[in-house]
Design a protein around this motif. Sequence first.
Motif, short mmCIF file in Angstrom:
data_model
loop_
_atom_site.label_atom_id
_atom_site.label_comp_id
_atom_site.label_asym_id
_atom_site.label_seq_id
_atom_site.Cartn_x
_atom_site.Cartn_y
_atom_site.Cartn_z
N CYS A 1 25.87 73.99 -12.19
CA CYS A 1 25.37 74.44 -10.58
C CYS A 1 25.72 74.80 -10.57
CB CYS A 1 24.64 73.11 -10.43
SG CYS A 1 23.02 73.26 -9.03
N CYS B 1 22.45 68.49 -7.05
CA CYS B 1 22.77 68.51 -8.74
C CYS B 1 22.61 67.11 -9.25
CB CYS B 1 22.68 69.41 -9.20
SG CYS B 1 22.76 69.52 -10.89
N SER C 1 17.55 70.70 -15.76
CA SER C 1 16.07 70.12 -14.48
C SER C 1 16.45 69.93 -13.44
CB SER C 1 15.17 68.87 -15.55
OG SER C 1 16.53 67.69 -15.39
N SER C 2 17.79 69.37 -13.40
CA SER C 2 18.20 68.66 -11.53
C SER C 2 18.80 70.06 -10.79
CB SER C 2 19.16 67.50 -11.64
OG SER C 2 20.32 68.09 -11.98
N ASP D 1 23.97 61.38 -11.27
CA ASP D 1 23.75 61.89 -12.52
C ASP D 1 24.92 63.28 -12.07
OD1 ASP D 1 24.02 63.06 -14.96
OD2 ASP D 1 22.12 63.11 -15.10
N GLU E 1 22.24 64.38 -6.94
CA GLU E 1 21.35 63.54 -6.50
C GLU E 1 20.09 63.13 -7.97
OE1 GLU E 1 19.36 64.98 -3.01
OE2 GLU E 1 21.67 64.75 -1.90
N ARG E 2 20.00 64.49 -8.39
CA ARG E 2 19.00 64.07 -9.66
C ARG E 2 18.87 63.58 -10.86
NH1 ARG E 2 15.60 69.85 -7.41
NH2 ARG E 2 16.28 69.17 -5.72
N ALA E 3 18.71 62.83 -11.69
CA ALA E 3 18.87 63.09 -12.54
C ALA E 3 18.62 63.99 -14.00
CB ALA E 3 17.83 61.45 -13.75
N GLY E 4 19.05 64.56 -14.52
CA GLY E 4 19.29 65.30 -15.45
C GLY E 4 20.61 66.45 -15.32
#
Length: 309
Positions: A254, A288, A296-297, A247, A290-293
């Motif tokens: 970020c 950021c 929150s990521s 995502d 690598e993670r969903a959101g």
Amino acid sequence: MPRCLVRGSIIKDFVRPGQTISSTELVKRLGGKGANQSVAIARAGGVVDFVGAIGSDGVGVRDDLKNAGVNVDQTRLVEESTGRAIIQVNAAGENSIILFKGANYASITPPPIHPDTTYMVFQNEVPLASTIEFLTLATASNIATVFNPSPMPTPDELRSFPFDKLTWLVVNEGEVSELCEALDVAVKTEGRDLVEDARKLVLGLAGRLPSTNIICTLGADGVLAKFRVSDDCVHLPAAKLQGPPLDTTGAGDCFTGYMVAGLMQLEEHGASEHIAVLQRAIQAAGMCVERAGAASSIPLSAEVESRLR
Ligand code: ADP
Ligand code: NA
């Protein structure tokens, strides 16, 4: 401790991931480029004051922002409803966004600026006149400024924008191209190599904005940096991901937040220190992705440090 003021947007995101048609998958969360960049600055260890506006329906997202470590004392409660976005994320992690401005477009008088403020940060999800007002305040108080012109102002707005008040400009490859066009910077690109084309655009733009450091993010191709003290443009590759990109929402925010927090913590301002700050921001942005959101990521600085080792 040095502080940073973010004059920006806060929204309630409604997210629908790809590969699903069920409305029960709709996730509500904190968003807005101003809020996301503030969260990134806080997670990176910076002290940050968020100046923006919500409606009475936005108390929850303001609390989310506060819980992420951002000072929200100057976040105003206004008549309009809180800004909203509907985000559709596809299977490849790319997103498309529909934005409702809402309270983000309410007019705001600048608060008293905390004397420890060393940076002010702007995006373009609030009225451009407000950005320029705060930018003028910053320059008068010797505060460094960072502008991420997203979404892009109109060509007319760009032509009259006080770029001389900008210490740092953060753009992506599309934005640098639009800026060159609006400011009549003639650049011949070949359309073969994204990094080389972007390098030409950044160098062309730098000729027009000699007092501004220009940072251009290139997604999976990393970042180009043109420091005002140097004639050339440095290419820094993206972070190696531990899995497929999940995502990309918020990766740019970020990156910008980590960059600002890193600059705030610098005692010396040489090119080599700047490169280390950008490398940390690139690692954070990769995590950021690598993670969903979005908000929150954004990783914590300790997580970023452990991946850099
Ligand atoms: P924006 O969303 O503002 O256009 P980018 O897509 O350029 O921002 O992403 C910002 C930064 O996030 C990039 O410079 C890069 O460091 C990181 N990033 C984005 N996409 C990827 C990816 N697929 N792999 C690794 N890093 C990425
Ligand atoms: Na993400």
